[in-house]
Design a protein around this motif. Structure first.
Motif, PDB file in Angstrom:
ATOM      1  N   PHE A  42     -39.191  21.797  87.955  1.00 18.84           N
ATOM      2  CA  PHE A  42     -39.647  20.681  87.696  1.00 18.84           C
ATOM      3  C   PHE A  42     -39.038  20.292  86.226  1.00 18.84           C
ATOM      4  CE2 PHE A  42     -42.759  22.208  90.188  1.00 18.84           C
ATOM      5  CZ  PHE A  42     -43.067  20.860  91.590  1.00 18.84           C
ATOM      6  N   VAL A  43     -38.694  19.294  85.920  1.00 26.26           N
ATOM      7  CA  VAL A  43     -38.126  18.819  84.668  1.00 26.26           C
ATOM      8  C   VAL A  43     -38.672  17.551  84.233  1.00 26.26           C
ATOM      9  CG1 VAL A  43     -35.848  18.200  82.969  1.00 26.26           C
ATOM     10  CG2 VAL A  43     -35.929  20.114  84.828  1.00 26.26           C
ATOM     11  N   CYS A  44     -39.421  17.501  83.174  1.00 26.99           N
ATOM     12  CA  CYS A  44     -40.284  16.255  82.900  1.00 26.99           C
ATOM     13  C   CYS A  44     -39.564  15.763  81.703  1.00 26.99           C
ATOM     14  CB  CYS A  44     -41.739  16.644  82.543  1.00 26.99           C
ATOM     15  SG  CYS A  44     -42.634  17.437  83.824  1.00 26.99           S
ATOM     16  N   LEU A  45     -39.196  14.409  81.605  1.00 28.46           N
ATOM     17  CA  LEU A  45     -38.417  13.818  80.793  1.00 28.46           C
ATOM     18  C   LEU A  45     -39.620  12.460  80.155  1.00 28.46           C
ATOM     19  CD1 LEU A  45     -35.023  12.843  82.304  1.00 28.46           C
ATOM     20  CD2 LEU A  45     -35.651  14.889  81.003  1.00 28.46           C
ATOM     21  N   PRO A  46     -39.466  12.252  78.888  1.00 28.98           N
ATOM     22  CA  PRO A  46     -40.328  11.410  78.276  1.00 28.98           C
ATOM     23  C   PRO A  46     -40.506  10.092  78.959  1.00 28.98           C
ATOM     24  CG  PRO A  46     -38.785  12.365  76.692  1.00 28.98           C
ATOM     25  CD  PRO A  46     -38.318  12.754  77.886  1.00 28.98           C
ATOM     26  N   GLY A  47     -41.666   9.519  78.949  1.00 26.06           N
ATOM     27  CA  GLY A  47     -42.153   8.471  79.701  1.00 26.06           C
ATOM     28  C   GLY A  47     -43.496   7.790  79.462  1.00 26.06           C
ATOM     29  N   LEU A  74     -40.343  20.752  79.894  1.00 24.81           N
ATOM     30  CA  LEU A  74     -40.637  19.498  79.054  1.00 24.81           C
ATOM     31  C   LEU A  74     -39.380  19.324  78.282  1.00 24.81           C
ATOM     32  CD1 LEU A  74     -44.154  19.907  78.102  1.00 24.81           C
ATOM     33  CD2 LEU A  74     -43.293  19.304  80.245  1.00 24.81           C
ATOM     34  N   LEU A  75     -38.487  18.288  78.684  1.00 21.90           N
ATOM     35  CA  LEU A  75     -37.102  18.197  78.039  1.00 21.90           C
ATOM     36  C   LEU A  75     -37.074  17.044  77.144  1.00 21.90           C
ATOM     37  CD1 LEU A  75     -34.151  19.176  77.770  1.00 21.90           C
ATOM     38  CD2 LEU A  75     -33.711  17.841  79.877  1.00 21.90           C
ATOM     39  N   ASP A  76     -37.007  17.368  75.906  1.00 22.27           N
ATOM     40  CA  ASP A  76     -36.807  16.276  74.914  1.00 22.27           C
ATOM     41  C   ASP A  76     -35.236  15.935  74.649  1.00 22.27           C
ATOM     42  OD1 ASP A  76     -39.165  15.115  73.780  1.00 22.27           O
ATOM     43  OD2 ASP A  76     -39.538  16.866  72.756  1.00 22.27           O
ATOM     44  N   MET A  77     -35.123  14.804  74.259  1.00 22.57           N
ATOM     45  CA  MET A  77     -33.405  14.363  73.706  1.00 22.57           C
ATOM     46  C   MET A  77     -33.404  15.220  72.444  1.00 22.57           C
ATOM     47  SD  MET A  77     -32.030  12.174  75.523  1.00 22.57           S
ATOM     48  CE  MET A  77     -31.009  11.336  74.497  1.00 22.57           C
ATOM     49  N   PRO A  78     -32.290  15.678  72.137  1.00 26.31           N
ATOM     50  CA  PRO A  78     -31.874  16.475  70.851  1.00 26.31           C
ATOM     51  C   PRO A  78     -32.767  15.541  69.539  1.00 26.31           C
ATOM     52  CG  PRO A  78     -29.878  16.363  72.286  1.00 26.31           C
ATOM     53  CD  PRO A  78     -31.016  15.551  72.943  1.00 26.31           C
ATOM     54  N   GLY A  79     -33.286  16.273  69.041  1.00 30.57           N
ATOM     55  CA  GLY A  79     -33.899  15.760  67.752  1.00 30.57           C
ATOM     56  C   GLY A  79     -35.180  14.913  67.986  1.00 30.57           C
ATOM     57  N   ASP A  80     -35.320  14.670  68.996  1.00 32.64           N
ATOM     58  CA  ASP A  80     -36.736  13.788  69.519  1.00 32.64           C
ATOM     59  C   ASP A  80     -37.940  14.628  69.516  1.00 32.64           C
ATOM     60  OD1 ASP A  80     -38.312  11.873  70.144  1.00 32.64           O
ATOM     61  OD2 ASP A  80     -37.789  11.487  72.323  1.00 32.64           O
ATOM     62  N   ASP A  81     -39.161  14.258  69.255  1.00 27.05           N
ATOM     63  CA  ASP A  81     -40.351  14.919  69.052  1.00 27.05           C
ATOM     64  C   ASP A  81     -41.490  14.580  70.239  1.00 27.05           C
ATOM     65  OD1 ASP A  81     -41.192  12.600  68.062  1.00 27.05           O
ATOM     66  OD2 ASP A  81     -42.023  13.491  66.188  1.00 27.05           O
ATOM     67  N   TYR A  82     -40.959  13.756  71.209  1.00 27.98           N
ATOM     68  CA  TYR A  82     -42.083  13.311  72.245  1.00 27.98           C
ATOM     69  C   TYR A  82     -42.892  14.562  72.748  1.00 27.98           C
ATOM     70  CZ  TYR A  82     -43.654  11.161  76.537  1.00 27.98           C
ATOM     71  OH  TYR A  82     -44.640  10.612  77.411  1.00 27.98           O
ATOM     72  N   ASP A 112     -35.206  20.637  73.687  1.00 24.65           N
ATOM     73  CA  ASP A 112     -34.231  19.712  73.679  1.00 24.65           C
ATOM     74  C   ASP A 112     -32.653  20.101  74.292  1.00 24.65           C
ATOM     75  OD1 ASP A 112     -33.322  21.056  71.447  1.00 24.65           O
ATOM     76  OD2 ASP A 112     -33.711  19.514  69.985  1.00 24.65           O
ATOM     77  N   SER A 113     -32.700  21.262  74.818  1.00 24.32           N
ATOM     78  CA  SER A 113     -31.434  21.827  75.269  1.00 24.32           C
ATOM     79  C   SER A 113     -31.328  21.835  76.796  1.00 24.32           C
ATOM     80  CB  SER A 113     -31.271  23.140  74.707  1.00 24.32           C
ATOM     81  OG  SER A 113     -30.230  24.060  75.338  1.00 24.32           O
ATOM     82  N   ALA A 117     -32.868  24.401  79.499  1.00 26.24           N
ATOM     83  CA  ALA A 117     -33.529  24.028  80.692  1.00 26.24           C
ATOM     84  C   ALA A 117     -32.738  24.613  81.867  1.00 26.24           C
ATOM     85  CB  ALA A 117     -33.461  22.556  80.716  1.00 26.24           C
ATOM     86  N   GLN A 118     -31.632  24.564  81.868  1.00 29.74           N
ATOM     87  CA  GLN A 118     -30.888  25.114  83.244  1.00 29.74           C
ATOM     88  C   GLN A 118     -31.377  26.672  83.077  1.00 29.74           C
ATOM     89  OE1 GLN A 118     -26.543  25.276  82.919  1.00 29.74           O
ATOM     90  NE2 GLN A 118     -26.469  25.197  85.331  1.00 29.74           N
TER      91      GLN A 118
END
Length: 213
Positions: A42-47, A74-82, A112-113, A117-118
């Motif tokens: 499972f990969v969870c993206l901000p939502g 839990l995958l953030d965009m680089p530099g994001d803190d969600y 955030d990488s 994640a992979q």
């Protein structure tokens, strides 16, 4: 792909849109059931609220043993803190209040990488294959037979998750043989203290580390 039919939400993503494997659900609970039942990672993206609902239910199922262990990222965009903001809530509010244990943070990886994640997903199955419970006995099927030294290491580091006895190599149980359930794989078994699923996840990480030498 499993999407939900909502009047104000986008459709399936371009990777799966139009594919016969794409299914649209009317109800959230059936969508979540299919996502958990048919997925091995499972990969969870901000939502929004729906994403948080799915993420926390996934963690709850894994934490309580109602769901099988799986890599959760839990995958953030680089530099994001969600997700790191959610993590701060866990460490500053939930853990100090005793509502979750510190070991429960082993259930997921926050990064955030995409490369990390992979690696988390592929590394989860480097040695670990699957788990089955036979009564109170947890049976972990592996890709590589553990050595005596590795078993000693497991017992020293995770003996507290065993209610009686120790972690040891076992043969397939009759229940597994009847279903031809991964009987060709080596396995370990132990009487599991079934409230330590975060620690069980940490044990799987150690088992996978044995595969890399």
């Amino acid at each position: 792909g499993v999407s939900i039919r909502l009047p104000f939400e986008q459709g399936a993503n371009p990777v799966i849109a139009g594919d016969e494997k794409s299914v649209s659900m009317k109800y959230f609970f059936t969508r979540k059931l299919m996502l958990v039942k048919e997925s091995r990672a499972f990969v969870c993206l901000p939502g929004g609220f729906g994403t948080l609902d799915e993420m926390f239910e996934l963690l709850t199922l894994t934490q309580t043993g109602k769901g099988l262990p799986a890599p959760i990222v839990l995958l953030d965009m680089p530099g994001d803190d969600y997700w790191s903001t959610i993590q701060s809530f866990v460490t500053e509010q939930l853990i100090p209040r005793g509502l979750v244990s510190e070991a429960d943070t082993s259930l997921y990886l926050l990064t955030d990488s995409c490369d990390e994640a992979q690696a988390e997903i592929t590394g989860f199955y480097a040695n670990y294959d699957s788990i089955r419970y036979v009564g109170d006995q947890a049976v972990i099927r592996l890709n590589h037979t553990p050595t005596d030294a590795q078993l000693d290491d497991l017992n020293e580091r995770f003996g507290y998750v065993v209610s009686t006895g120790r972690i040891d190599r076992v043969e397939p149980f009759p229940e597994e043989r009847r279903n031809d359930d991964r009987i060709g794989l080596p396995r370990i078994g132990f009487m599991f203290a079934q409230h330590r699923y975060g620690d069980l996840r940490a044990m799987i990480n150690v088992l996978n580390s044995y595969a890399s030498g």
